[in-house]
Scaffold this motif. Structure first.
Motif, mmCIF file in Angstrom:
data_model
loop_
_atom_site.group_PDB
_atom_site.id
_atom_site.type_symbol
_atom_site.label_atom_id
_atom_site.label_comp_id
_atom_site.label_asym_id
_atom_site.label_seq_id
_atom_site.Cartn_x
_atom_site.Cartn_y
_atom_site.Cartn_z
ATOM 1 N N VAL A 1 0.855 -1.179 0.000
ATOM 2 C CA VAL A 1 0.000 0.000 0.000
ATOM 3 C C VAL A 1 0.896 1.236 0.000
ATOM 4 O O VAL A 1 1.766 1.375 0.858
ATOM 5 N N VAL A 2 0.677 2.115 -0.966
ATOM 6 C CA VAL A 2 1.478 3.321 -1.137
ATOM 7 C C VAL A 2 0.649 4.523 -0.713
ATOM 8 O O VAL A 2 -0.543 4.608 -1.035
ATOM 9 N N LYS A 3 1.267 5.447 -0.010
ATOM 10 C CA LYS A 3 0.553 6.634 0.458
ATOM 11 C C LYS A 3 0.477 7.699 -0.632
ATOM 12 O O LYS A 3 1.509 8.170 -1.116
ATOM 13 N N SER A 4 -0.734 8.045 -1.021
ATOM 14 C CA SER A 4 -1.061 9.227 -1.842
ATOM 15 C C SER A 4 -0.659 9.184 -3.311
ATOM 16 O O SER A 4 -1.436 9.586 -4.177
ATOM 17 N N TRP A 5 0.534 8.709 -3.626
ATOM 18 C CA TRP A 5 1.007 8.854 -5.004
ATOM 19 C C TRP A 5 1.992 7.752 -5.366
ATOM 20 O O TRP A 5 2.758 7.285 -4.537
ATOM 21 N N ALA A 6 1.939 7.356 -6.641
ATOM 22 C CA ALA A 6 2.941 6.453 -7.204
ATOM 23 C C ALA A 6 3.218 6.895 -8.633
ATOM 24 O O ALA A 6 2.355 7.498 -9.281
ATOM 25 N N PRO A 7 4.416 6.623 -9.155
ATOM 26 C CA PRO A 7 4.739 6.992 -10.544
ATOM 27 C C PRO A 7 4.005 6.062 -11.510
ATOM 28 O O PRO A 7 4.542 5.047 -11.957
ATOM 29 N N GLN A 8 2.789 6.424 -11.858
ATOM 30 C CA GLN A 8 1.882 5.499 -12.535
ATOM 31 C C GLN A 8 2.432 4.958 -13.850
ATOM 32 O O GLN A 8 2.325 3.761 -14.121
ATOM 33 N N VAL A 9 3.005 5.823 -14.674
ATOM 34 C CA VAL A 9 3.524 5.356 -15.961
ATOM 35 C C VAL A 9 4.634 4.331 -15.754
ATOM 36 O O VAL A 9 4.664 3.290 -16.415
ATOM 37 N N ALA A 10 5.532 4.610 -14.831
ATOM 38 C CA ALA A 10 6.625 3.670 -14.555
ATOM 39 C C ALA A 10 6.085 2.354 -14.005
ATOM 40 O O ALA A 10 6.574 1.273 -14.353
ATOM 41 N N VAL A 11 5.072 2.434 -13.151
ATOM 42 C CA VAL A 11 4.476 1.214 -12.586
ATOM 43 C C VAL A 11 3.803 0.399 -13.687
ATOM 44 O O VAL A 11 3.992 -0.823 -13.784
ATOM 45 N N LEU A 12 3.009 1.053 -14.532
ATOM 46 C CA LEU A 12 2.327 0.333 -15.610
ATOM 47 C C LEU A 12 3.316 -0.281 -16.590
ATOM 48 O O LEU A 12 3.034 -1.325 -17.205
ATOM 49 N N ASN A 13 4.466 0.333 -16.741
ATOM 50 C CA ASN A 13 5.487 -0.204 -17.639
ATOM 51 C C ASN A 13 6.242 -1.381 -17.039
ATOM 52 O O ASN A 13 6.982 -2.065 -17.760
ATOM 53 N N HIS A 14 6.071 -1.609 -15.747
ATOM 54 C CA HIS A 14 6.832 -2.673 -15.088
ATOM 55 C C HIS A 14 6.297 -4.048 -15.488
ATOM 56 O O HIS A 14 5.095 -4.268 -15.576
ATOM 57 N N ASP A 15 7.197 -4.967 -15.700
ATOM 58 C CA ASP A 15 6.832 -6.314 -16.153
ATOM 59 C C ASP A 15 5.944 -7.064 -15.159
ATOM 60 O O ASP A 15 5.170 -7.946 -15.547
ATOM 61 N N SER A 16 6.021 -6.719 -13.887
ATOM 62 C CA SER A 16 5.248 -7.436 -12.873
ATOM 63 C C SER A 16 3.771 -7.071 -12.867
ATOM 64 O O SER A 16 2.954 -7.792 -12.293
ATOM 65 N N VAL A 17 3.414 -5.943 -13.460
ATOM 66 C CA VAL A 17 2.023 -5.468 -13.417
ATOM 67 C C VAL A 17 1.216 -6.120 -14.526
ATOM 68 O O VAL A 17 1.554 -6.027 -15.707
ATOM 69 N N GLY A 18 0.107 -6.762 -14.130
ATOM 70 C CA GLY A 18 -0.727 -7.471 -15.100
ATOM 71 C C GLY A 18 -2.143 -6.981 -15.174
ATOM 72 O O GLY A 18 -2.936 -7.474 -15.992
ATOM 73 N N GLY A 19 -2.514 -6.021 -14.331
ATOM 74 C CA GLY A 19 -3.876 -5.492 -14.353
ATOM 75 C C GLY A 19 -3.935 -4.142 -13.676
ATOM 76 O O GLY A 19 -3.069 -3.804 -12.857
ATOM 77 N N PHE A 20 -4.974 -3.368 -13.987
ATOM 78 C CA PHE A 20 -5.063 -1.982 -13.536
ATOM 79 C C PHE A 20 -6.510 -1.665 -13.191
ATOM 80 O O PHE A 20 -7.378 -1.645 -14.064
ATOM 81 N N VAL A 21 -6.780 -1.425 -11.910
ATOM 82 C CA VAL A 21 -8.094 -0.945 -11.475
ATOM 83 C C VAL A 21 -8.019 0.573 -11.474
ATOM 84 O O VAL A 21 -7.270 1.162 -10.699
#
Length: 395
Positions: A267-287
């Motif tokens: 759980v991340v507080k308030s903000w995450a670098p969304q583009v970098a996270v979505l580009n990460h190989d481990s991410v397979g879905g997005f709510v």
């Protein structure tokens, strides 16, 4: 060709003054004025100075079609959308329920409805409309707009689909390498395509009750997750329109949740670098809340979505992405907008591990490849950009 920053405030006086000065200047040669879709009064200034005025529409072509067709819908009934219980037949789109109408348009007797209607009428009078989409993403509705089916009174201005338009990250802009955020280091330790990202834009917030339902749904799902959490809305604001203090996760989330899920969740507080996270190989879905920038980011990274709209035109985006483009599953809410833990659990599981989820994943990968092709030499978005620039040249 120089690009000049001009005021886009509600008052058009600064724009008028600046353009008047620049139009007579020997230093600058003004070829066009590009304005936000809600700066409708600026178009009249451009017309008076004999400068072509273009609108930049930051949502997709589907929402543009709805926006352009608004005058026709307005004239077919004397009732407000909130008082109708029907499906809207908008050219190029699946049937749209009146319950999915953006909140500012629900009551035709309110000033904001009148203002948006005026914007729609003004947009039709422009020299062209720039849209953050690409032809192969929304082909049916782009054709409907281009064929004049969404504007029944007069011609439709040309539309230029220049997407996907995505802002670079701050370190890409500055060229300075920044420290790797904790969430990206955590993703490095997760299996490929195993993590669901839950992130709801710069404004999206949830009540304490809704946060608890998300907690229960995520825990029951057994899935790996990365969840960006903000403080609940205040009495004054239902969205995060002002700066917020850092959330206290121990107060917001049920006791023991973080410990019980620490091996598979972050759980991340308030903000995450969304583009970098979505580009990460481990991410397979997005709510996601389906803000159009987030949609474009998911499209470009090939990450399938669960559509959980919160405000603005996002319910319309859900219909388009689920039923027309088919790269998202719907998060279904109650009449008051509440989503149960059962629904959260069901939809994240469906996305990550089901026949339908796999179909959406394959479709998203196909769309991602299309997005890349549009910005290569000869791609549709580069061709549209060339046509737009060509339209600025004097006859």
């Amino acid at each position: 060709m120089k690009h000049l920053p001009l005021s886009s405030s509600a008052s058009t006086t600064p724009i008028s003054t600046n353009l008047s000065i620049l139009s007579t200047s020997k230093t600058y040669n003004i070829h066009a004025l590009i304005m936000d879709s809600f700066c409708s009064h600026a178009l009249s200034i451009a017309v008076n100075l004999n400068i072509p005025g273009y609108y930049f529409y930051t949502s997709g072509a589907g929402i543009l079609a709805y926006f352009l067709y608004l005058l026709t819908m307005h004239k077919t009934t004397t009732k407000s959308f909130k008082d109708l219980n029907t499906l809207l037949d908008i050219p190029g789109l699946p049937p749209i329920s009146t319950s999915d109408t953006p909140k500012p348009l629900l009551n035709r007797n309110e000033k904001i409805y009148e203002n948006i209607l005026e914007c729609s009428v003004s947009m039709v009078k422009s020299a062209g409309i720039i849209v953050n989409t690409f032809e192969s993403l929304e082909p049916r509705v782009i054709k409907a707009i281009s064929d004049g089916l969404c504007v029944l009174e007069g011609p439709t201005p040309p539309i230029y689909c220049l997407g996907p338009l995505i802002a670079p990250s701050s370190n890409e802009r500055s060229g300075v390498e920044e420290a790797v955020p904790e969430c990206l280091r955590w993703l490095d330790l997760q299996p490929s395509g195993s993590v669901v990202l839950l992130c709801f834009g710069s404004l999206g917030v949830f009540s304490m009750e809704q946060l608890k339902e998300i907690v229960i749904g995520l825990e029951r799902s057994g899935l790996r997750f990365l969840w960006v959490v903000r403080n609940p809305p205040t009495q004054e604001h239902s969205l995060a329109v002002t700066a917020q203090p850092e959330p206290d996760l121990d107060l917001l989330l049920p006791s023991g949740f973080l410990d019980r899920t620490k091996e598979r969740g972050l759980v991340v507080k308030s903000w995450a670098p969304q583009v970098a996270v979505l580009n990460h190989d481990s991410v397979g879905g997005f709510v996601t809340h389906l803000g159009w920038n987030s949609v474009m980011e998911a499209v470009c990274t090939g990450v399938p979505m669960v559509a959980w709209p919160l405000y603005a035109e996002q319910k319309l985006n859900r219909v388009i992405l689920v039923e027309e483009i088919r790269i998202a599953l719907p998060m279904n809410e109650s009449e008051n907008g509440f989503v149960s833990a059962t629904e959260v659990e069901k939809q994240v599981r469906e996305l990550m591990d089901s026949k339908e989820g796999n179909s959406i994943r394959a479709r998203t990968t196909h769309v991602q490849n299309d997005a890349k092709a549009t910005v290569r030499e000869g791609g549709s978005s580069l061709v549209a950009l060339a046509k737009l620039v060509e339209s600025w040249k004097p006859c």
